[in-house]
Design a protein around this motif. Structure first.
Motif, PDB file in Angstrom:
ATOM      1  N   ALA A 188      18.480  53.081  39.556  1.00  0.00           N
ATOM      2  CA  ALA A 188      18.534  54.381  40.231  1.00  0.00           C
ATOM      3  C   ALA A 188      19.341  54.305  41.518  1.00  0.00           C
ATOM      4  N   VAL A 189      19.203  53.220  42.266  1.00  0.00           N
ATOM      5  CA  VAL A 189      19.989  53.054  43.497  1.00  0.00           C
ATOM      6  C   VAL A 189      21.477  53.044  43.156  1.00  0.00           C
ATOM      7  N   GLY A 190      21.825  52.368  42.065  1.00  0.00           N
ATOM      8  CA  GLY A 190      23.221  52.365  41.635  1.00  0.00           C
ATOM      9  C   GLY A 190      23.698  53.750  41.236  1.00  0.00           C
ATOM     10  N   GLU A 191      22.855  54.502  40.533  1.00  0.00           N
ATOM     11  CA  GLU A 191      23.217  55.860  40.114  1.00  0.00           C
ATOM     12  C   GLU A 191      23.431  56.769  41.326  1.00  0.00           C
ATOM     13  N   ILE A 192      22.568  56.634  42.322  1.00  0.00           N
ATOM     14  CA  ILE A 192      22.714  57.434  43.544  1.00  0.00           C
ATOM     15  C   ILE A 192      24.069  57.166  44.183  1.00  0.00           C
ATOM     16  N   SER A 193      24.429  55.886  44.271  1.00  0.00           N
ATOM     17  CA  SER A 193      25.681  55.519  44.934  1.00  0.00           C
ATOM     18  C   SER A 193      26.897  56.075  44.208  1.00  0.00           C
ATOM     19  N   LEU A 194      26.810  56.210  42.886  1.00  0.00           N
ATOM     20  CA  LEU A 194      27.928  56.741  42.110  1.00  0.00           C
ATOM     21  C   LEU A 194      27.988  58.265  42.180  1.00  0.00           C
ATOM     22  N   GLN A 195      26.838  58.909  42.264  1.00  0.00           N
ATOM     23  CA  GLN A 195      26.795  60.369  42.310  1.00  0.00           C
ATOM     24  C   GLN A 195      27.079  60.936  43.699  1.00  0.00           C
ATOM     25  N   TYR A 196      26.772  60.163  44.740  1.00  0.00           N
ATOM     26  CA  TYR A 196      26.894  60.676  46.106  1.00  0.00           C
ATOM     27  C   TYR A 196      27.789  59.772  46.942  1.00  0.00           C
ATOM     28  N   GLU A 197      29.085  60.078  46.916  1.00  0.00           N
ATOM     29  CA  GLU A 197      30.030  59.286  47.694  1.00  0.00           C
ATOM     30  C   GLU A 197      29.841  59.504  49.195  1.00  0.00           C
ATOM     31  N   ALA A 198      29.082  60.523  49.574  1.00  0.00           N
ATOM     32  CA  ALA A 198      28.799  60.773  50.988  1.00  0.00           C
ATOM     33  C   ALA A 198      27.819  59.759  51.560  1.00  0.00           C
ATOM     34  N   ILE A 199      27.193  58.962  50.693  1.00  0.00           N
ATOM     35  CA  ILE A 199      26.247  57.945  51.152  1.00  0.00           C
ATOM     36  C   ILE A 199      26.972  56.615  51.308  1.00  0.00           C
ATOM     37  N   ALA A 200      26.909  56.070  52.512  1.00  0.00           N
ATOM     38  CA  ALA A 200      27.578  54.805  52.799  1.00  0.00           C
ATOM     39  C   ALA A 200      26.674  53.606  52.544  1.00  0.00           C
ATOM     40  N   GLU A 201      25.369  53.805  52.755  1.00  0.00           N
ATOM     41  CA  GLU A 201      24.449  52.667  52.690  1.00  0.00           C
ATOM     42  C   GLU A 201      23.033  53.143  52.380  1.00  0.00           C
ATOM     43  N   ILE A 202      22.322  52.372  51.594  1.00  0.00           N
ATOM     44  CA  ILE A 202      20.904  52.611  51.313  1.00  0.00           C
ATOM     45  C   ILE A 202      20.138  51.336  51.640  1.00  0.00           C
ATOM     46  N   ASP A 203      19.022  51.487  52.347  1.00  0.00           N
ATOM     47  CA  ASP A 203      18.209  50.328  52.700  1.00  0.00           C
ATOM     48  C   ASP A 203      16.740  50.675  52.453  1.00  0.00           C
ATOM     49  N   ILE A 204      16.151  50.075  51.438  1.00  0.00           N
ATOM     50  CA  ILE A 204      14.729  50.243  51.141  1.00  0.00           C
ATOM     51  C   ILE A 204      14.047  48.931  51.499  1.00  0.00           C
ATOM     52  N   ASN A 205      13.416  48.904  52.667  1.00  0.00           N
ATOM     53  CA  ASN A 205      12.842  47.661  53.166  1.00  0.00           C
ATOM     54  C   ASN A 205      11.679  47.947  54.114  1.00  0.00           C
ATOM     55  N   PRO A 206      10.457  47.604  53.713  1.00  0.00           N
ATOM     56  CA  PRO A 206      10.171  46.869  52.484  1.00  0.00           C
ATOM     57  C   PRO A 206       9.921  47.765  51.275  1.00  0.00           C
ATOM     58  N   LEU A 207      10.231  47.197  50.120  1.00  0.00           N
ATOM     59  CA  LEU A 207       9.765  47.717  48.843  1.00  0.00           C
ATOM     60  C   LEU A 207       8.511  46.892  48.553  1.00  0.00           C
ATOM     61  N   LYS A 208       7.379  47.464  48.875  1.00  0.00           N
ATOM     62  CA  LYS A 208       6.133  46.701  48.836  1.00  0.00           C
ATOM     63  C   LYS A 208       5.555  46.675  47.420  1.00  0.00           C
ATOM     64  N   ILE A 209       4.956  45.549  47.074  1.00  0.00           N
ATOM     65  CA  ILE A 209       4.356  45.393  45.750  1.00  0.00           C
ATOM     66  C   ILE A 209       2.842  45.563  45.865  1.00  0.00           C
ATOM     67  N   ARG A 210       2.324  46.583  45.210  1.00  0.00           N
ATOM     68  CA  ARG A 210       0.873  46.772  45.188  1.00  0.00           C
ATOM     69  C   ARG A 210       0.206  45.587  44.475  1.00  0.00           C
ATOM     70  N   ARG A 211      -1.102  45.484  44.655  1.00  0.00           N
ATOM     71  CA  ARG A 211      -1.835  44.401  43.998  1.00  0.00           C
ATOM     72  C   ARG A 211      -1.740  44.472  42.476  1.00  0.00           C
ATOM     73  N   ASP A 212      -1.503  45.696  41.957  1.00  0.00           N
ATOM     74  CA  ASP A 212      -1.380  45.836  40.500  1.00  0.00           C
ATOM     75  C   ASP A 212       0.036  45.566  40.002  1.00  0.00           C
ATOM     76  N   GLY A 213       0.942  45.156  40.918  1.00  0.00           N
ATOM     77  CA  GLY A 213       2.305  44.796  40.539  1.00  0.00           C
ATOM     78  C   GLY A 213       3.315  45.927  40.614  1.00  0.00           C
ATOM     79  N   LYS A 214       2.878  47.136  40.988  1.00  0.00           N
ATOM     80  CA  LYS A 214       3.791  48.278  41.058  1.00  0.00           C
ATOM     81  C   LYS A 214       4.537  48.297  42.397  1.00  0.00           C
ATOM     82  N   PRO A 215       5.882  48.380  42.367  1.00  0.00           N
ATOM     83  CA  PRO A 215       6.650  48.465  43.609  1.00  0.00           C
ATOM     84  C   PRO A 215       6.651  49.884  44.177  1.00  0.00           C
ATOM     85  N   VAL A 216       6.578  49.982  45.507  1.00  0.00           N
ATOM     86  CA  VAL A 216       6.571  51.270  46.195  1.00  0.00           C
ATOM     87  C   VAL A 216       7.422  51.160  47.459  1.00  0.00           C
ATOM     88  N   ALA A 217       8.321  52.102  47.660  1.00  0.00           N
ATOM     89  CA  ALA A 217       9.140  52.134  48.885  1.00  0.00           C
ATOM     90  C   ALA A 217       8.284  52.655  50.037  1.00  0.00           C
TER      91      ALA A 217
END
Length: 226
Positions: A188-217
């Motif tokens: 999805a991050v790659g798709e965003i970058s291709l669809q929106y040339e107005a975006i120079a940079e994306i930073d998702i940090n942290p992408l935290k991992i729940r105890r059940d293994g699911k990642p959440v921004a």
């Protein structure tokens, strides 16, 4: 459903060079990227009311259009447990230069933090990044890159390439990371970058991992092309 184009348009019309954290998460959520629950409050009383509805503990952050580096400014308070804490810390945060409101966020519990994002290479175009997140991003520099667009194979190959890939397996009684969901986030991050040339940079940090293994921004920044 939030219109991603309107978020960029509104930011540019007000002369800003980036979406704030709240806007960035709305943008990412529109592409199916899981984000933590978050409410903006204009006062400590409103923040306390929202926290009570959300359920303690919560994370309280300073929020403002020109407040990009919240942690360095002391603008992030983790594990707020009650109304007294939220009001005392909220008053302090509102005094930070650039703070316009308070962000009340759910506290995501999990021991692992990853990072993903995007930068634009002048020769090859948008490159998706993945690696260890939180304070380890700058310290260990354990990250890998792929040029967008990404396939499911590309995304999972990136996961295997970081030196600390063992962290994606069951960890300290926490479940293995949901590799399919994590791969979809990178795609999805790659798709965003291709669809929106107005975006120079994306930073998702942290992408935290729940105890059940699911990642959440739980924090995000989207920088716009000047």
């Amino acid at each position: 459903m939030t219109d991603p184009k309107s978020l960029i348009k509104n930011a540019k019309s007000s002369g800003r060079k980036a979406l704030n954290e709240y806007e960035a998460k709305l943008f990412l959520a529109a592409f199916g990227i899981p984000v933590c629950r978050e409410i903006l409050a204009s006062s400590v009383d409103e923040a306390a009311a929202e926290a009570a509805r959300m359920g303690y503990p919560i994370v309280l952050k300073a929020s403002g259009e020109k407040l990009a580096h919240k942690t360095e400014a002391g603008g992030v308070v983790l594990n707020v447990k009650n109304e007294q804490e939220i009001k005392s810390e909220g008053r302090r945060l509102l005094e930070i230069p650039g703070c316009e409101s308070l962000s009340v966020q759910e506290m995501i519990v999990g021991a692992r933090e990853l990072v993903c994002g995007m930068t634009r290479d002048p020769s090859f175009g948008p490159a998706v990044m993945f690696g260890l997140g939180g304070i380890l991003t700058e310290t260990l520099k354990d990250t890998v890159f792929r040029i967008a667009p990404l396939t499911m194979y590309d995304a999972k190959d990136m996961m295997s390439e970081i030196r600390a890939n063992g962290i994606l397996q069951p960890f300290r009684s926490e479940a293995a990371v949901d590799m399919d969901l994590l791969a979809k986030i990178l795609i999805a991050v790659g798709e965003i970058s291709l669809q929106y040339e107005a975006i120079a940079e994306i930073d998702i940090n942290p992408l935290k991992i729940r105890r059940d293994g699911k990642p959440v921004a739980v924090d995000a920044l989207i920088v716009l092309v000047s």
